[in-house]
Write a protein that holds these residues in place. Sequence first.
Motif, PDB file in Angstrom:
ATOM      1  N   GLN A 176      11.179   6.288  -6.745  1.00 58.18           N
ATOM      2  CA  GLN A 176      11.997   6.634  -7.917  1.00 58.18           C
ATOM      3  C   GLN A 176      11.321   7.686  -8.795  1.00 58.18           C
ATOM      4  N   THR A 177      10.020   7.569  -8.980  1.00 58.65           N
ATOM      5  CA  THR A 177       9.302   8.555  -9.793  1.00 58.65           C
ATOM      6  C   THR A 177       9.380   9.930  -9.148  1.00 58.65           C
ATOM      7  N   ALA A 178       9.230   9.989  -7.837  1.00 56.19           N
ATOM      8  CA  ALA A 178       9.331  11.267  -7.133  1.00 56.19           C
ATOM      9  C   ALA A 178      10.744  11.846  -7.269  1.00 56.19           C
ATOM     10  N   LEU A 179      11.756  10.990  -7.191  1.00 56.93           N
ATOM     11  CA  LEU A 179      13.137  11.442  -7.360  1.00 56.93           C
ATOM     12  C   LEU A 179      13.366  12.006  -8.771  1.00 56.93           C
ATOM     13  N   MET A 180      12.806  11.330  -9.756  1.00 54.59           N
ATOM     14  CA  MET A 180      12.955  11.809 -11.126  1.00 54.59           C
ATOM     15  C   MET A 180      12.274  13.157 -11.307  1.00 54.59           C
ATOM     16  N   ARG A 181      11.114  13.331 -10.707  1.00 56.99           N
ATOM     17  CA  ARG A 181      10.400  14.616 -10.818  1.00 56.99           C
ATOM     18  C   ARG A 181      11.148  15.724 -10.086  1.00 56.99           C
ATOM     19  N   LEU A 182      11.737  15.388  -8.942  1.00 57.00           N
ATOM     20  CA  LEU A 182      12.517  16.381  -8.210  1.00 57.00           C
ATOM     21  C   LEU A 182      13.757  16.782  -9.017  1.00 57.00           C
ATOM     22  N   ALA A 183      14.409  15.800  -9.632  1.00 59.34           N
ATOM     23  CA  ALA A 183      15.571  16.103 -10.468  1.00 59.34           C
ATOM     24  C   ALA A 183      15.175  17.019 -11.629  1.00 59.34           C
ATOM     25  N   LYS A 184      13.999  16.781 -12.192  1.00 60.67           N
ATOM     26  CA  LYS A 184      13.503  17.651 -13.266  1.00 60.67           C
ATOM     27  C   LYS A 184      13.270  19.066 -12.738  1.00 60.67           C
ATOM     28  N   ALA A 185      12.700  19.167 -11.554  1.00 58.09           N
ATOM     29  CA  ALA A 185      12.474  20.483 -10.950  1.00 58.09           C
ATOM     30  C   ALA A 185      13.810  21.194 -10.704  1.00 58.09           C
ATOM     31  N   GLN A 186      14.837  20.443 -10.299  1.00 54.23           N
ATOM     32  CA  GLN A 186      16.158  21.035 -10.094  1.00 54.23           C
ATOM     33  C   GLN A 186      16.740  21.549 -11.413  1.00 54.23           C
ATOM     34  N   ARG A 187      16.579  20.785 -12.476  1.00 53.07           N
ATOM     35  CA  ARG A 187      17.054  21.252 -13.798  1.00 53.07           C
ATOM     36  C   ARG A 187      16.328  22.532 -14.197  1.00 53.07           C
ATOM     37  N   LEU A 243      16.056  18.163   0.165  1.00 53.64           N
ATOM     38  CA  LEU A 243      14.933  17.232   0.033  1.00 53.64           C
ATOM     39  C   LEU A 243      15.386  15.955  -0.657  1.00 53.64           C
ATOM     40  N   MET A 244      16.173  16.100  -1.726  1.00 49.99           N
ATOM     41  CA  MET A 244      16.690  14.927  -2.441  1.00 49.99           C
ATOM     42  C   MET A 244      17.492  14.034  -1.485  1.00 49.99           C
ATOM     43  N   GLU A 245      18.343  14.650  -0.683  1.00 48.04           N
ATOM     44  CA  GLU A 245      19.133  13.882   0.275  1.00 48.04           C
ATOM     45  C   GLU A 245      18.232  13.127   1.243  1.00 48.04           C
ATOM     46  N   SER A 246      17.233  13.800   1.774  1.00 51.84           N
ATOM     47  CA  SER A 246      16.316  13.154   2.726  1.00 51.84           C
ATOM     48  C   SER A 246      15.561  12.001   2.084  1.00 51.84           C
ATOM     49  N   MET A 247      15.133  12.207   0.846  1.00 49.99           N
ATOM     50  CA  MET A 247      14.408  11.147   0.146  1.00 49.99           C
ATOM     51  C   MET A 247      15.295   9.926  -0.063  1.00 49.99           C
ATOM     52  N   LEU A 248      16.544  10.159  -0.432  1.00 51.34           N
ATOM     53  CA  LEU A 248      17.461   9.042  -0.657  1.00 51.34           C
ATOM     54  C   LEU A 248      17.802   8.326   0.650  1.00 51.34           C
ATOM     55  N   LEU A 249      17.983   9.088   1.711  1.00 51.24           N
ATOM     56  CA  LEU A 249      18.256   8.479   3.010  1.00 51.24           C
ATOM     57  C   LEU A 249      17.056   7.691   3.512  1.00 51.24           C
ATOM     58  N   ALA A 250      15.842   8.191   3.267  1.00 52.52           N
ATOM     59  CA  ALA A 250      14.624   7.524   3.736  1.00 52.52           C
ATOM     60  C   ALA A 250      14.459   6.155   3.100  1.00 52.52           C
ATOM     61  N   ARG A 251      14.836   6.032   1.847  1.00 50.61           N
ATOM     62  CA  ARG A 251      14.636   4.720   1.227  1.00 50.61           C
ATOM     63  C   ARG A 251      15.740   3.732   1.571  1.00 50.61           C
ATOM     64  N   GLN A 252      16.698   4.147   2.395  1.00 49.12           N
ATOM     65  CA  GLN A 252      17.703   3.213   2.901  1.00 49.12           C
ATOM     66  C   GLN A 252      17.260   2.562   4.213  1.00 49.12           C
ATOM     67  N   GLY A 271      13.479  -2.446   5.252  1.00 53.13           N
ATOM     68  CA  GLY A 271      12.193  -2.839   4.700  1.00 53.13           C
ATOM     69  C   GLY A 271      11.709  -1.986   3.538  1.00 53.13           C
ATOM     70  N   VAL A 272      12.483  -0.995   3.136  1.00 49.00           N
ATOM     71  CA  VAL A 272      12.081  -0.148   2.017  1.00 49.00           C
ATOM     72  C   VAL A 272      12.827  -0.617   0.768  1.00 49.00           C
ATOM     73  N   GLN A 273      12.078  -0.824  -0.292  1.00 51.01           N
ATOM     74  CA  GLN A 273      12.675  -1.280  -1.551  1.00 51.01           C
ATOM     75  C   GLN A 273      13.580  -0.184  -2.140  1.00 51.01           C
ATOM     76  N   VAL A 274      14.635  -0.586  -2.826  1.00 50.10           N
ATOM     77  CA  VAL A 274      15.587   0.390  -3.365  1.00 50.10           C
ATOM     78  C   VAL A 274      14.972   1.267  -4.439  1.00 50.10           C
ATOM     79  N   PHE A 275      13.897   0.832  -5.058  1.00 48.79           N
ATOM     80  CA  PHE A 275      13.277   1.624  -6.128  1.00 48.79           C
ATOM     81  C   PHE A 275      12.110   2.474  -5.619  1.00 48.79           C
ATOM     82  N   THR A 276      11.823   2.404  -4.327  1.00 51.91           N
ATOM     83  CA  THR A 276      10.728   3.183  -3.754  1.00 51.91           C
ATOM     84  C   THR A 276      10.973   4.672  -3.969  1.00 51.91           C
TER      85      THR A 276
END
Length: 111
Positions: free
Chosen positions: A52-63, A33-42, A45-50
Amino acid sequence: MSMTIAAATARIARQLPEAELSLDSALLASARLMESMLLARQADGVQVFTGQTALMRLAKAQRTLIESQNDMIRVHEELRGIGREVKAITDDEGSCPEKGAISSEPVLRAA
């Protein structure tokens, strides 16, 4: 409902690896999921910070999943000790985590 030590041992021996593998599966799914999210924001027309909060929450879930894996290793170690105490098991070489398989030292966390 009561069960014999042999029946309980067999049930636990069957269910423990299943529980351990389910945590691995959850961690792998979250990594995909993390990979897909990172690829999607590339995408154009998608901002590089789009997202980011979801990515941080996913990283927390992974920890949290990794911490759960550590707890499951502790459960396995504890059950192994109990099995030896009640003379219900003999360890097959390599089937159980070694004592101290996980570090008890605190890990520094990034903010």
